[in-house]
Design an enzyme around this catalytic site. Sequence first.
Site, mmCIF file in Angstrom:
data_model
loop_
_atom_site.group_PDB
_atom_site.id
_atom_site.type_symbol
_atom_site.label_atom_id
_atom_site.label_comp_id
_atom_site.label_asym_id
_atom_site.label_seq_id
_atom_site.Cartn_x
_atom_site.Cartn_y
_atom_site.Cartn_z
ATOM 1 N N HIS A 34 41.772 45.249 32.099
ATOM 2 C CA HIS A 34 41.407 44.423 33.328
ATOM 3 C C HIS A 34 41.881 45.002 34.695
ATOM 4 O O HIS A 34 41.739 44.619 35.882
ATOM 5 C CB HIS A 34 42.063 42.856 33.142
HETATM 6 C C1 UD1 Z 1 46.558 40.293 38.650
HETATM 7 C C2 UD1 Z 1 47.896 41.105 38.942
HETATM 8 C C3 UD1 Z 1 48.168 42.084 37.903
HETATM 9 C C4 UD1 Z 1 48.146 41.380 36.370
HETATM 10 C C5 UD1 Z 1 46.829 40.434 36.419
HETATM 11 C C6 UD1 Z 1 47.217 39.602 35.208
HETATM 12 C C7 UD1 Z 1 48.321 41.510 41.377
HETATM 13 C C8 UD1 Z 1 48.143 42.865 42.333
HETATM 14 N N1 UD1 Z 1 47.404 41.763 40.181
HETATM 15 O O1 UD1 Z 1 45.420 41.121 38.458
HETATM 16 O O2 UD1 Z 1 49.221 42.777 38.005
HETATM 17 O O3 UD1 Z 1 48.178 42.442 35.462
HETATM 18 O O4 UD1 Z 1 46.912 39.558 37.495
HETATM 19 O O5 UD1 Z 1 46.082 39.116 34.533
HETATM 20 O O6 UD1 Z 1 48.660 40.560 41.620
HETATM 21 N N2 UD1 Z 1 39.620 35.819 38.981
HETATM 22 C C9 UD1 Z 1 38.870 34.831 38.475
HETATM 23 N N3 UD1 Z 1 39.483 33.663 37.959
HETATM 24 C C10 UD1 Z 1 40.679 33.585 37.507
HETATM 25 C C11 UD1 Z 1 41.562 34.679 38.261
HETATM 26 C C12 UD1 Z 1 41.038 35.647 38.691
HETATM 27 O O7 UD1 Z 1 37.662 34.808 38.662
HETATM 28 O O8 UD1 Z 1 41.459 32.649 37.077
HETATM 29 C C13 UD1 Z 1 38.897 36.736 39.738
HETATM 30 C C14 UD1 Z 1 39.451 36.812 41.179
HETATM 31 O O9 UD1 Z 1 38.472 35.747 41.952
HETATM 32 C C15 UD1 Z 1 39.458 38.321 41.678
HETATM 33 C C16 UD1 Z 1 39.441 38.994 40.361
HETATM 34 O O10 UD1 Z 1 39.177 38.089 39.033
HETATM 35 O O11 UD1 Z 1 38.114 38.432 41.950
HETATM 36 C C17 UD1 Z 1 41.035 39.446 40.015
HETATM 37 O O12 UD1 Z 1 41.885 38.609 40.293
HETATM 38 P P1 UD1 Z 1 43.282 38.915 40.922
HETATM 39 O O13 UD1 Z 1 44.365 37.561 40.583
HETATM 40 O O14 UD1 Z 1 43.229 39.402 42.290
HETATM 41 O O15 UD1 Z 1 44.157 40.212 40.189
HETATM 42 P P2 UD1 Z 1 43.794 40.412 38.580
HETATM 43 O O16 UD1 Z 1 42.962 41.536 38.425
HETATM 44 O O17 UD1 Z 1 43.846 39.166 37.730
HETATM 45 N N1 UDP Z 2 46.588 37.387 26.517
HETATM 46 C C1 UDP Z 2 46.179 36.132 26.392
HETATM 47 N N2 UDP Z 2 44.726 36.139 25.996
HETATM 48 C C2 UDP Z 2 44.035 37.050 26.411
HETATM 49 C C3 UDP Z 2 44.532 38.344 26.845
HETATM 50 C C4 UDP Z 2 45.763 38.447 26.948
HETATM 51 O O1 UDP Z 2 46.829 35.250 26.157
HETATM 52 O O2 UDP Z 2 42.762 37.049 26.267
HETATM 53 C C5 UDP Z 2 47.979 37.488 26.993
HETATM 54 C C6 UDP Z 2 48.695 38.544 26.522
HETATM 55 O O3 UDP Z 2 49.367 38.317 25.306
HETATM 56 C C7 UDP Z 2 50.100 38.946 27.399
HETATM 57 C C8 UDP Z 2 49.395 38.562 28.792
HETATM 58 O O4 UDP Z 2 48.083 37.748 28.369
HETATM 59 O O5 UDP Z 2 51.087 38.145 27.050
HETATM 60 C C9 UDP Z 2 49.091 39.569 29.698
HETATM 61 O O6 UDP Z 2 48.178 39.347 30.648
HETATM 62 P P1 UDP Z 2 47.371 40.494 31.141
HETATM 63 O O7 UDP Z 2 47.331 41.734 30.485
HETATM 64 O O8 UDP Z 2 46.320 39.881 32.058
HETATM 65 O O9 UDP Z 2 48.556 40.919 32.544
HETATM 66 P P2 UDP Z 2 49.575 42.038 32.655
HETATM 67 O O10 UDP Z 2 50.622 41.839 31.457
HETATM 68 O O11 UDP Z 2 49.028 43.302 32.370
HETATM 69 O O12 UDP Z 2 50.291 41.913 33.859
#
Ligand code: UD1
Ligand code: UDP
Length: 362
Positions: free
Chosen positions: A206
């Site tokens: 991601h």
């Molecule tokens: C964010 C965090 C990242 C973390 C990740 C966990 C920051 C800078 N990044 O990244 O550190 O690892 O969360 O998963 O804060 N979106 C949806 N539905 C959702 C959530 C997001 O469609 O429920 C879409 C958003 O609209 C956006 C994209 O996914 O276009 C990214 O979402 P965003 O929350 O900005 O960052 P993540 O990549 O999820």
């Molecule tokens: N995770 C989950 N379902 C999924 C993928 C990840 O429950 O389909 C959990 C995973 O076990 C971990 C957390 O989500 O605890 C990590 O989230 P993510 O990788 O989005 O964020 P990061 O840790 O990189 O910030």
Amino acid sequence: MPRAVKIAVVLGTRPEIIKLASVIRELGDQAEVVNTGQHYDADMSGVFLKQLGIPEPKCNLGIGGKTRGAQIARGLEVMETHFRASSPAAVIVQGDTNSTLAGALAANALGIQLVHVEAGLRSYDRAMPEEHNRVLVDHLSDFLAAGTSGNLTNLVREGIDASSVEVTGNTVVEAVHAALPDEASRHQALADLHLTPNRFVLATIHRPENTDDPDQLAATLTELAQLGIPVVFPVHPRTRAAIERHGLEALLEKFVTTKPLDYQSFLGLAAHAAVIVSDSGGVQEEVTVLKRPLVVVRRSTERPESLEHFASIVPPGPKVGEAARAAIEDGRLLDVLATIPSPFGDGRASQRIAERIRALVA
Ligand code: UD1
Ligand code: UDP
């Protein structure tokens, strides 16, 4: 009896919900949840709030889907207003997301004690927004809960007073212990997906560095598709959007794709995967509790502890396939990993954090 002081707990993304659930449980009635709504789909947020028993939030911000600047600015503005009205004795933030930084700035604006859970991680990779978020939050915090002694060293090296830091362990250890389904349920879940233990791969991708460039994303997916055993791929919304944007849908035909999985289901699969391939932060820690090998698809990591025994780090492209294949074909690896303790703690980090916070606000 005097009314117990309130502690605000800021969360908004999937990993924050997972890693703060046990802290909220330890704080009991004292915890007041603030949900930034950075993650907003049911399968990225609601399912986790419910499964992990998070109490109804006192404040919902709805910053999801906005730009980084807008998430931080809107989060700061709404939380400042909320904290001014609710007067918590301390604010807890976790990790390194935009929600984390917004919560930290709001506490700082009002002179409220700030607690950073998972302090001191450093990738030294300034291209990652998370690196800026975590550095800024660490330097704003009054109490810093470090997961490992290496995290403490990073903080002290930057001039942070060691007396404001405690090596508590990472709360992810107790999160895994609490949520991992029992063996019978895990095997049933595998059978439902026609998977054999130790004969499938679990993949999550991601990070912008892996999804934004179509060539990098295609290279990683192509490598995974050629591993010769089933690859389960729960697709993060950012990755789903990138695959559609780059026209890479055909590559998904080779995978067992799913929507993002709930925490119990994800851990249940991870516990039996031959290898996990991921750019996740939390997964780097979880594999050390589940005793599974991991290929980290990144150019840097803030969690070098995992690289000692459990993980290798590779850039997107051919090395992903090479490293995953090496883990799958290593007949002794799982037995070796089974004997190695997690470097992320003993499962009592949340207790230590709650005790220290109570002392801080007493
Ligand atoms: C964010 C965090 C990242 C973390 C990740 C966990 C920051 C800078 N990044 O990244 O550190 O690892 O969360 O998963 O804060 N979106 C949806 N539905 C959702 C959530 C997001 O469609 O429920 C879409 C958003 O609209 C956006 C994209 O996914 O276009 C990214 O979402 P965003 O929350 O900005 O960052 P993540 O990549 O999820
Ligand atoms: N995770 C989950 N379902 C999924 C993928 C990840 O429950 O389909 C959990 C995973 O076990 C971990 C957390 O989500 O605890 C990590 O989230 P993510 O990788 O989005 O964020 P990061 O840790 O990189 O910030």
